[in-house]
Scaffold this active site. Structure first.
Site, short mmCIF file in Angstrom:
data_model
loop_
_atom_site.label_atom_id
_atom_site.label_comp_id
_atom_site.label_asym_id
_atom_site.label_seq_id
_atom_site.Cartn_x
_atom_site.Cartn_y
_atom_site.Cartn_z
N HIS A 43 -110.68 -92.44 -2.22
CA HIS A 43 -110.59 -93.82 -2.72
C HIS A 43 -110.26 -93.76 -4.21
O HIS A 43 -111.15 -93.87 -5.06
CB HIS A 43 -111.91 -94.56 -2.47
CG HIS A 43 -111.83 -96.03 -2.73
ND1 HIS A 43 -112.52 -96.94 -1.98
CD2 HIS A 43 -111.17 -96.75 -3.66
CE1 HIS A 43 -112.29 -98.17 -2.43
NE2 HIS A 43 -111.46 -98.06 -3.47
N HIS A 50 -112.86 -90.62 -10.56
CA HIS A 50 -113.20 -89.52 -9.64
C HIS A 50 -111.91 -88.95 -9.04
O HIS A 50 -111.36 -88.01 -9.60
CB HIS A 50 -114.23 -89.94 -8.58
CG HIS A 50 -114.12 -91.36 -8.10
ND1 HIS A 50 -113.02 -91.85 -7.44
CD2 HIS A 50 -115.03 -92.37 -8.17
CE1 HIS A 50 -113.24 -93.11 -7.11
NE2 HIS A 50 -114.44 -93.47 -7.55
N GLU A 70 -108.07 -95.06 0.73
CA GLU A 70 -108.63 -96.39 0.57
C GLU A 70 -108.31 -96.93 -0.81
O GLU A 70 -108.17 -96.16 -1.77
CB GLU A 70 -110.16 -96.36 0.71
CG GLU A 70 -110.68 -95.85 2.03
CD GLU A 70 -112.19 -95.82 2.08
OE1 GLU A 70 -112.74 -95.74 3.19
OE2 GLU A 70 -112.83 -95.89 1.01
N HIS A 195 -119.88 -97.10 4.58
CA HIS A 195 -120.66 -97.49 3.42
C HIS A 195 -122.14 -97.37 3.71
O HIS A 195 -122.71 -98.13 4.48
CB HIS A 195 -120.34 -98.91 2.93
CG HIS A 195 -120.66 -99.09 1.47
ND1 HIS A 195 -119.74 -98.86 0.47
CD2 HIS A 195 -121.81 -99.43 0.84
CE1 HIS A 195 -120.28 -99.07 -0.71
NE2 HIS A 195 -121.54 -99.40 -0.51
N HIS A 219 -120.94 -90.55 0.06
CA HIS A 219 -122.08 -90.41 -0.85
C HIS A 219 -123.29 -89.78 -0.16
O HIS A 219 -123.85 -88.78 -0.64
CB HIS A 219 -122.46 -91.77 -1.43
CG HIS A 219 -123.58 -91.72 -2.41
ND1 HIS A 219 -123.41 -91.31 -3.72
CD2 HIS A 219 -124.90 -92.01 -2.29
CE1 HIS A 219 -124.57 -91.36 -4.36
NE2 HIS A 219 -125.48 -91.77 -3.51
#
Length: 242
Positions: A43, A50, A70, A195, A219
């Site tokens: 993303h 990042h 994304e 998510h 994550h």
């Protein structure tokens, strides 16, 4: 079969914290595939805090499974995706300064815009997905954009599931997503999700969302890997979503 796509943004964040090329993002992507993941997700954001746009291009020559990019479809993002032609592009309406994605598309308000962008990607043989909240009317209008899939925004499920202490509370946490999936099935949309999905909540989600094609997890998976190891964690996820 539900596929696991691993979001490697956090690997890029760790690399960027010290400069240089440790950890090597391309090597990690190859290892993740060898450990069994069926896809790599990135993303990139406009500030490249990042994933860098150069990373996105370099990964094209590395990823041998499904490659999912994304992002918010501004002009720079659109040009990047068209140059790379990944397996899938996931459209996310995040603001430039967003720490992480925090809402799905209003597919009614933005329907004309989404139609135009999706047609551009599909004419280049790129599968499209729209990031949405689990709301039936939003999903029904998503189908009118011409998208191939939706990606259910699962933050609310993860939060409510973490607080649940009874079967009834778990059912309440998943209920909007089960309903959303049934709507998607009815209007002919494939279903992805992502998510805050984790080893703690992924099995229950998978068991209660019919025809779930793909989960994108970054994550939580990287955090879990700090304790359990990347190879081990990936295979734990694969076992839970069988």
């Amino acid at each position: 079969m539900t596929k696991l796509s691993v979001n490697i943004n956090k690997i890029a964040t760790l690399r960027n914290a010290r400069g240089g090329n440790v950890p090597n993002l391309l090597t990690v992507a190859k290892d993740i595939e060898e450990f069994g993941a069926q896809g790599i997700t990135i993303h990139p954001r406009p500030d490249e805090r990042h994933i860098r746009y150069a990373d996105a291009r370099d990964l094209k020559n590395i990823v041998t499974t499904e490659y999912n990019i994304e992002g918010n479809p501004n002009q720079k993002f659109i040009e990047l995706v068209l140059a790379i032609k990944p397996t899938q592009v996931t459209l996310v309406p995040d603001a430039e300064d967003a720490i992480t994605s925090n809402a799905g598309w209003d597919t009614i308000k933005h329907q004309d815009f989404l139609k135009e962008v999706i047609q551009t990607f599909k004419s280049n043989n790129i599968r499209t997905s729209i990031f949405v909240d689990p709301i039936s009317t939003i999903i029904e209008h998503a189908a009118k954009t011409g998208t191939d899939r939706i990606e259910l925004y699962t933050e609310s499920y993860a939060h409510n599931y973490s607080l649940a202490t009874t079967a009834e509370e778990k059912e309440a946490a998943i209920a909007p997503f089960t309903k959303a999936a049934l709507t998607a099935n009815t209007v002919g949309l494939g279903i992805n999700a992502g998510h805050d999905l984790s080893l703690d909540n992924i099995r229950y989600f998978k068991e209660n969302v019919p025809n779930l094609l793909e989960v994108s997890i970054g994550h939580a998976l990287i955090c879990e890997a700090l304790y359990l190891g990347l190879d081990n964690v990936i295979n734990m996820y694969l076992h839970k979503i069988k």
